[in-house]
Design a protein around this motif. Sequence first.
Motif, PDB file in Angstrom:
ATOM      1  N   VAL A 168     -26.884  20.134  36.584  1.00 38.42           N
ATOM      2  CA  VAL A 168     -26.278  20.654  37.812  1.00 38.42           C
ATOM      3  C   VAL A 168     -26.466  19.636  38.916  1.00 38.42           C
ATOM      4  N   GLY A 169     -25.384  19.072  39.425  1.00 38.06           N
ATOM      5  CA  GLY A 169     -25.476  18.121  40.525  1.00 38.06           C
ATOM      6  C   GLY A 169     -24.329  17.132  40.509  1.00 38.06           C
ATOM      7  N   PRO A 172     -23.258  11.080  38.279  1.00 36.85           N
ATOM      8  CA  PRO A 172     -23.813   9.790  38.696  1.00 36.85           C
ATOM      9  C   PRO A 172     -22.729   8.778  39.030  1.00 36.85           C
ATOM     10  N   GLY A 173     -22.830   8.239  40.224  1.00 38.12           N
ATOM     11  CA  GLY A 173     -21.881   7.232  40.672  1.00 38.12           C
ATOM     12  C   GLY A 173     -20.640   7.777  41.327  1.00 38.12           C
ATOM     13  N   VAL A 174     -20.442   9.085  41.302  1.00 41.92           N
ATOM     14  CA  VAL A 174     -19.235   9.688  41.896  1.00 41.92           C
ATOM     15  C   VAL A 174     -19.682  10.880  42.742  1.00 41.92           C
ATOM     16  N   PRO A 175     -20.143  10.660  43.959  1.00 44.89           N
ATOM     17  CA  PRO A 175     -20.748  11.743  44.748  1.00 44.89           C
ATOM     18  C   PRO A 175     -19.793  12.865  45.120  1.00 44.89           C
ATOM     19  N   GLN A 176     -18.470  12.600  45.106  1.00 45.46           N
ATOM     20  CA  GLN A 176     -17.540  13.675  45.462  1.00 45.46           C
ATOM     21  C   GLN A 176     -17.209  14.595  44.287  1.00 45.46           C
ATOM     22  N   VAL A 177     -17.835  14.351  43.132  1.00 44.82           N
ATOM     23  CA  VAL A 177     -17.614  15.196  41.953  1.00 44.82           C
ATOM     24  C   VAL A 177     -18.941  15.806  41.517  1.00 44.82           C
ATOM     25  N   LEU A 178     -18.953  17.119  41.376  1.00 47.22           N
ATOM     26  CA  LEU A 178     -20.133  17.842  40.919  1.00 47.22           C
ATOM     27  C   LEU A 178     -19.882  18.374  39.519  1.00 47.22           C
ATOM     28  N   VAL A 179     -20.957  18.487  38.737  1.00 44.66           N
ATOM     29  CA  VAL A 179     -20.847  19.028  37.397  1.00 44.66           C
ATOM     30  C   VAL A 179     -21.914  20.102  37.219  1.00 44.66           C
ATOM     31  N   ALA A 180     -21.565  21.145  36.509  1.00 46.42           N
ATOM     32  CA  ALA A 180     -22.526  22.192  36.165  1.00 46.42           C
ATOM     33  C   ALA A 180     -22.331  22.537  34.706  1.00 46.42           C
ATOM     34  N   ILE A 234     -26.190  29.709  40.325  1.00 42.24           N
ATOM     35  CA  ILE A 234     -25.587  28.390  40.152  1.00 42.24           C
ATOM     36  C   ILE A 234     -24.345  28.263  41.028  1.00 42.24           C
ATOM     37  N   GLY A 235     -23.550  29.338  41.112  1.00 37.98           N
ATOM     38  CA  GLY A 235     -22.372  29.310  41.981  1.00 37.98           C
ATOM     39  C   GLY A 235     -22.738  29.058  43.426  1.00 37.98           C
ATOM     40  N   LEU A 268     -32.875  19.721  37.406  1.00 33.40           N
ATOM     41  CA  LEU A 268     -31.649  19.891  36.629  1.00 33.40           C
ATOM     42  C   LEU A 268     -30.628  18.790  36.904  1.00 33.40           C
ATOM     43  N   SER A 269     -30.984  17.837  37.716  1.00 33.03           N
ATOM     44  CA  SER A 269     -30.026  16.817  38.130  1.00 33.03           C
ATOM     45  C   SER A 269     -29.501  16.002  36.949  1.00 33.03           C
ATOM     46  N   PRO A 270     -28.198  15.701  36.940  1.00 34.19           N
ATOM     47  CA  PRO A 270     -27.671  14.816  35.887  1.00 34.19           C
ATOM     48  C   PRO A 270     -28.346  13.449  35.882  1.00 34.19           C
ATOM     49  N   ALA A 271     -28.872  13.038  37.039  1.00 32.04           N
ATOM     50  CA  ALA A 271     -29.480  11.710  37.124  1.00 32.04           C
ATOM     51  C   ALA A 271     -30.672  11.570  36.184  1.00 32.04           C
ATOM     52  N   ARG A 272     -31.333  12.678  35.835  1.00 32.03           N
ATOM     53  CA  ARG A 272     -32.498  12.576  34.946  1.00 32.03           C
ATOM     54  C   ARG A 272     -32.116  12.047  33.565  1.00 32.03           C
ATOM     55  N   LEU A 273     -30.829  12.219  33.220  1.00 27.80           N
ATOM     56  CA  LEU A 273     -30.370  11.763  31.914  1.00 27.80           C
ATOM     57  C   LEU A 273     -30.058  10.271  31.905  1.00 27.80           C
TER      58      LEU A 273
END
Length: 824
Positions: A767-768, A771-779, A793-794, A812-817
């Motif tokens: 959730v966040g 990476p590299g595209v701050p205007q796009v969020l993913v959950a 989450i919503g 939960l940040s995608p950056a951890r991956l």
Amino acid sequence: MSAPVTTGTTASHPSHPSHPSHPSHPSHPEPPPPNPPPRTLDVAAERARTPGAATGHHFNAAGAALLADGTVEAVIGHLRAESLSGGYEAAKHAAPALEAVYARIAGLLGARPEEVALVESATAGWQRAVSALRLRPGDRVLAARSSYVSSALHLLSAERDHGVRVELLPNGPDGAVDLEALETALRSGPAALVTAAHVPTSSGLVEPAAGIGALAGAHGVPFLLDATQSLGQLPVDMGAIGCDLLIGTGRKFLRAPRGTGLLAVRRPLLDRLTPEAPDVRGALWTAERNWELVPDAKRFELWEAAHALRLGLGAALADLGALGVDTVARHLASLAASLRERLAELPGVRVTDPPAAGSAIVTFVVDGLDATDVQHELSRRRIHLIAVPAGHGRWDMDPRGLTKVVRASVHVYNNGADLDALVESVREIARAPGAPAPAPAPAAASASAPRTARRDSRCRDAIVVGLGVHGSAALRRLAVRGLDVLGLEQYALGHDLGSSHGATRMIRRAYPHPDWDALVDTAYRAWEELEDAAKTRLVDITGGLYAAPAGRPDPLRGPGCRPVDAEEAARIFPGLRLPAGFAAVHDPRAGIIDARETLRAQLALAERSGAAIADRTPVLGWEPDGDEVVVRTREGVLRTRRLVLCAGPWTAAQVPSLAPHLAVSRIVNAYFAADPAGPLGPSGLGSFSVDLPQGLLYGFPAADGRGLKAGLDSGPDWDPHAPRPPATPAELALLAEAVAQVLPGAGPVTESLTCLYTTTADRRFVVGEVPGVPQVLVASACSGHGFKFGPAIGEALADLVCGTVRPDLDFLSPARLFPGGGAQ
């Protein structure tokens, strides 16, 4: 019971019973009701819970209205219960719900529950009531011309075979019963019955029922009101109207299943009526040649009844009560008035409703065309209504010179688009009578076609891709904040191809790491807020037990949870038997989520707050463009300031950089035969999981008429774009083996379903920001335990879109991956 009884040997003639006092003769027409509270109907929400609203334009509520999902589930749930435990046992279990149907009808009618009988149809109620009046030769029945065909035939039969005198009441200039003529008829001599249809089958007329009741009451004559076409669309209060007997059906404006009806008889008349053919339901056989009737209206019922249909009637009545009859009446009156006005403006079309029309029914004819032909032409355009022949209302239609009319009737699921479709289609048909029908409207213009995204020059504040539990939650929260937001779903809303479908999900506070505690607390608060906004219950707190081999290094724990051994676990949930060497954690706040209703509620609330929705609209690709994002669909190109990807098992297709970190697998769930009143029902079980060698077994008690639900949290890798066949015998056998280990008494599998899990290696969500595209969020909040966090989450995604920092989501940040950084 203190109410008097009537024996089979002492029936008295009730033609002229004492009658409760009524107001004096009112003027005609009736005075308008007091101004209702300023409440409007949420048509989008009603359409969302009415699957039939997506299959065409439906204008046949006066015949059989479209059923809501909850009504269908009530019927199917009881049928499943009958299949699992037997008809008698299921009826016993459902007895409180069945008894509640009487109270709901009584509340609707301003009557008492003991004055209500459940019957198979309005006609069945009519025949039993009129037969119980024991009309004799020479008795006068004063009947309105609005009377329905079945009622008229019964009266004419009594006239021909038993010498009853049927006198038709004339109509006034407005087409309704002439109250002065009725008063003259009542003064001319004793009458045994006055009867009228509140709203006839053949027009939008509304009879002056209260005026008729006042006159009948003043002369001590029973008044039988046929409310078949008015219940559910107009307020109907027996006391205010002054009717002694009332009949109605479930299938019309009440939106209940066919095969349901009601008969209400007010006291003191009830105590004087003796059914001609008493049944074991309504009478006690007290001696060899004698019996006593039960003291309430159940004397008119039969022992054999479709309990499932009656529960469906109860569900429909509950829906009507939640909406409010006055609210429904205002909406339907407004729609019908608009439809009458628009049809009357069409060349070659004549609206045939009389001046006293005011109901949800609109009737018309097209010059040069038979009404049945018009019906067929409209059906070709997926506009559903009926043609009414004079034989269904001859006392009404013959004097008006009508042989057949087209009847359109609106309901809560009808909107402006429905009216547009009907009016424009009638315009086409009237323009060229007898000409070949034009081709059906393009799919995108029809009611059942997808709501599609079009090329849009404006830049939206946000676009949400994927409308499962997390996407619909995000859409709703963004719309509530006033953002210009669009939701895109690649399949039909509520589809069963992803991870959010099905009836139930688990909620619990028991988690292996404290990192989850704050989000769990947020989730529970978010569910309470959603229930309050949706005005419906979504979470059922049952308590939960979560078991694993004792000594496991990462046991579940959490606020308010405590460890228990197998012996204590057996006391908490007698239906669950843990294997030797297992221990459990008890979470008293665990429960079961109504998954299907959650999705409906979130989407309805999103639309109510201004969100746009386009289903069957796959996203073909997206790319950043400065501070904005360009989104490509088959229908066009869209722009947005923020893109929110909630694509479930298709997440990797939208964010390829996440593909190595997301695993998609197919999971099998099944229902097992179980007695809801036994140890595998709510009294002996709640939500549970047991970590077995076959996998993590989880499930819920047999509480919804479908049996015990269980699944294994393991399955084969799966391509989400590939077809997903039903569960195989081997998969079901493995699941059944696991169930047999810990749930003794579970029967065979009765039905099964599959879903897709999207998991990360650490079983945590993603959730966040991409990476590299701050205007796009993913959950990607699945991992087998994400549904319970849906509303939370919503809200989190809405915060991130609006620039609010959420450090509680860092774990939960995608950056951890991507320890070294990464980009889409």
